[in-house]
Design a protein around this motif. Structure first.
Motif, short mmCIF file in Angstrom:
data_model
loop_
_atom_site.label_atom_id
_atom_site.label_comp_id
_atom_site.label_asym_id
_atom_site.label_seq_id
_atom_site.Cartn_x
_atom_site.Cartn_y
_atom_site.Cartn_z
N VAL A 1 -38.90 -2.33 53.71
CA VAL A 1 -38.64 -2.57 52.28
C VAL A 1 -39.95 -2.80 51.53
O VAL A 1 -40.13 -2.33 50.40
CB VAL A 1 -37.70 -3.78 52.10
N ALA A 2 -40.87 -3.47 52.17
CA ALA A 2 -42.14 -3.82 51.54
C ALA A 2 -43.28 -3.53 52.50
O ALA A 2 -43.07 -3.33 53.71
CB ALA A 2 -42.14 -5.29 51.13
N VAL A 3 -44.48 -3.51 51.95
CA VAL A 3 -45.67 -3.27 52.77
C VAL A 3 -46.71 -4.33 52.42
O VAL A 3 -46.83 -4.74 51.26
CB VAL A 3 -46.21 -1.84 52.54
N LEU A 4 -47.42 -4.78 53.43
CA LEU A 4 -48.39 -5.86 53.28
C LEU A 4 -49.79 -5.29 53.06
O LEU A 4 -50.23 -4.42 53.82
CB LEU A 4 -48.37 -6.74 54.53
N ASP A 5 -50.51 -5.79 52.04
CA ASP A 5 -51.87 -5.30 51.83
C ASP A 5 -52.87 -6.18 52.57
O ASP A 5 -52.51 -7.14 53.28
CB ASP A 5 -52.19 -5.23 50.33
N GLY A 6 -54.14 -5.86 52.41
CA GLY A 6 -55.17 -6.56 53.15
C GLY A 6 -55.41 -7.99 52.70
O GLY A 6 -56.12 -8.75 53.37
N PHE A 7 -54.82 -8.36 51.57
CA PHE A 7 -55.01 -9.71 51.04
C PHE A 7 -53.78 -10.61 51.28
O PHE A 7 -53.71 -11.72 50.77
CB PHE A 7 -55.30 -9.65 49.54
N GLY A 8 -52.80 -10.07 52.02
CA GLY A 8 -51.62 -10.87 52.32
C GLY A 8 -50.52 -10.81 51.29
O GLY A 8 -49.58 -11.61 51.34
N ASP A 9 -50.62 -9.86 50.35
CA ASP A 9 -49.59 -9.70 49.33
C ASP A 9 -48.63 -8.57 49.72
O ASP A 9 -49.04 -7.58 50.34
CB ASP A 9 -50.21 -9.38 47.97
N TRP A 10 -47.37 -8.70 49.30
CA TRP A 10 -46.35 -7.72 49.63
C TRP A 10 -46.00 -6.88 48.40
O TRP A 10 -45.87 -7.40 47.29
CB TRP A 10 -45.07 -8.40 50.12
N TYR A 11 -45.85 -5.56 48.63
CA TYR A 11 -45.50 -4.63 47.56
C TYR A 11 -44.33 -3.75 48.01
O TYR A 11 -44.17 -3.50 49.21
CB TYR A 11 -46.70 -3.73 47.20
N TRP A 12 -43.53 -3.30 47.06
CA TRP A 12 -42.42 -2.41 47.40
C TRP A 12 -42.95 -1.16 48.10
O TRP A 12 -43.90 -0.52 47.62
CB TRP A 12 -41.65 -2.00 46.15
N ALA A 13 -42.33 -0.79 49.20
CA ALA A 13 -42.76 0.38 49.99
C ALA A 13 -42.08 1.64 49.43
O ALA A 13 -41.12 2.17 50.01
CB ALA A 13 -42.43 0.18 51.46
N VAL A 14 -42.58 2.12 48.30
CA VAL A 14 -41.97 3.29 47.65
C VAL A 14 -42.08 4.52 48.54
O VAL A 14 -41.19 5.38 48.54
CB VAL A 14 -42.64 3.54 46.28
N HIS A 15 -43.15 4.61 49.32
CA HIS A 15 -43.32 5.80 50.17
C HIS A 15 -42.19 5.91 51.20
O HIS A 15 -41.82 7.03 51.59
CB HIS A 15 -44.68 5.75 50.88
N VAL A 16 -41.62 4.79 51.62
CA VAL A 16 -40.49 4.84 52.55
C VAL A 16 -39.26 5.41 51.85
O VAL A 16 -38.52 6.23 52.42
CB VAL A 16 -40.19 3.44 53.12
N MET A 17 -39.02 5.00 50.62
CA MET A 17 -37.91 5.56 49.85
C MET A 17 -38.08 7.07 49.68
O MET A 17 -37.11 7.84 49.82
CB MET A 17 -37.84 4.89 48.47
#
Length: 304
Positions: free
Chosen positions: A144-160
């Motif tokens: 559902v989400a992907v973790l960046d290098g700073f520890g923040d989560w973003y919606w994983a649009v590429h999976v959709m």
């Protein structure tokens, strides 16, 4: 960030797509030694993806072209450009396979969708293909989400995007039609309309100010399929005009929804739900036109 693993996975995705397409072409009667000529589609897809970005973002977008024919940055390529490169190959090379243009495009469509789906999943290895920041902990998990290098989560649009491409792939993989070109037409329609939604969700995409360039391109793809189908239909002018009017109304609604998303503080879930409904209605119009064209083609096939 190092993108070697990402580009390697994209290359493997493209090869898997070629293998899928080759199998389909062999089932259509193309000798295996000819089927593998479709490997020549890969450089055209690469040229299209890079050229589209350079033209739309760096030249027409006013950034200025840096003179590089290729880039080591994943976000300096465009999926719509790859589709156009693939389409050019299909239109220019039917004699290589002993097929008509429509039959060749039908054979290539599932492979292209497989390559798109896998290459979208590869974006997990790169820092793009993300949506907005997620603050709610219950959604902070992959896919559902992907973790960046700073520890923040973003919606994983590429999976959709990968799931949408896979769904279209499954829908058309074994589809048979009396009208050459209709499998490709439906593949392009549903890919394009689903991509309009995904482009809206992407945090980074090709833009001309407010306008998301690949959303416009995908709407044009859908309109082109509708025009192609209506030319095959030979139906009453009123029926054709009604479909085009409905499609254009849908485009207008999408523009309004994008304005709301960009300028007004309305519930985004409701906005995206409405966008999905509009896109589904537009897809239904195009699908109806294609199916009518297929029914028109049936008497001619039975007469052979």
């Amino acid at each position: 960030m190092e993108y070697t693993a990402y580009f390697l996975c994209v290359a493997l995705s493209a090869l898997c797509g070629c293998g899928t397409a080759a199998g389909r072409l062999v089932r259509q009667g193309v000798p295996l030694k000819r089927a593998w000529l479709l490997l020549f589609a890969l450089p055209l897809g690469l040229i299209g993806a890079r050229g589209y970005y350079v033209l739309m973002q760096e030249i027409l977008g006013g950034l200025g072209w840096n003179g590089r024919l290729l880039s080591d940055r994943p976000y300096e390529y465009a999926a719509c450009g790859a589709v156009l490169g693939f389409l050019f190959f299909g239109m220019a090379s039917p004699s290589l396979f002993g097929l008509g243009k429509g039959a060749l495009l039908d054979g290539l469509a599932p492979g292209a969708l497989a390559a798109l789906s896998l290459s979208r999943l590869s974006e997990y290895l790169a820092d793009f293909g993300w949506g907005s920041l997620i603050l709610e902990e219950q959604w902070q998990f992959y896919p559902v989400a992907v973790l960046d290098g700073f520890g923040d989560w973003y919606w994983a649009v590429h999976v959709m995007e990968a799931v949408f491409a896979l769904a279209v792939f499954i829908a058309v993989l074994k589809r048979k039609t009396p009208l050459p070109g209709s499998v490709f037409a439906l593949s392009l329609t549903w890919f394009s309309l689903s991509q309009i939604l995904c482009e809206s969700l992407r945090a980074e995409t090709l833009r001309w100010g407010f306008v998301r360039v690949q959303q416009v391109q995908c709407a044009l793809f859908g309109a082109a399929v509708l025009l192609w189908a209506e030319r095959k239909n030979h139906e009453a002018a009123g029926t054709c005009a009604a479909r085009f009017a409905g499609y254009l109304l849908g485009v207008g609604a999408l523009v309004g929804i994008e304005f709301i998303l960009d300028r007004l503080d309305w519930p985004k879930a409701a906005d995206y739900g409405l966008m999905a409904a509009v896109l589904a209605a537009m897809g239904a119009l195009v699908r109806d036109a294609v199916l009518c064209a297929e029914r028109k083609a049936l008497p001619a096939v039975r007469a052979l």
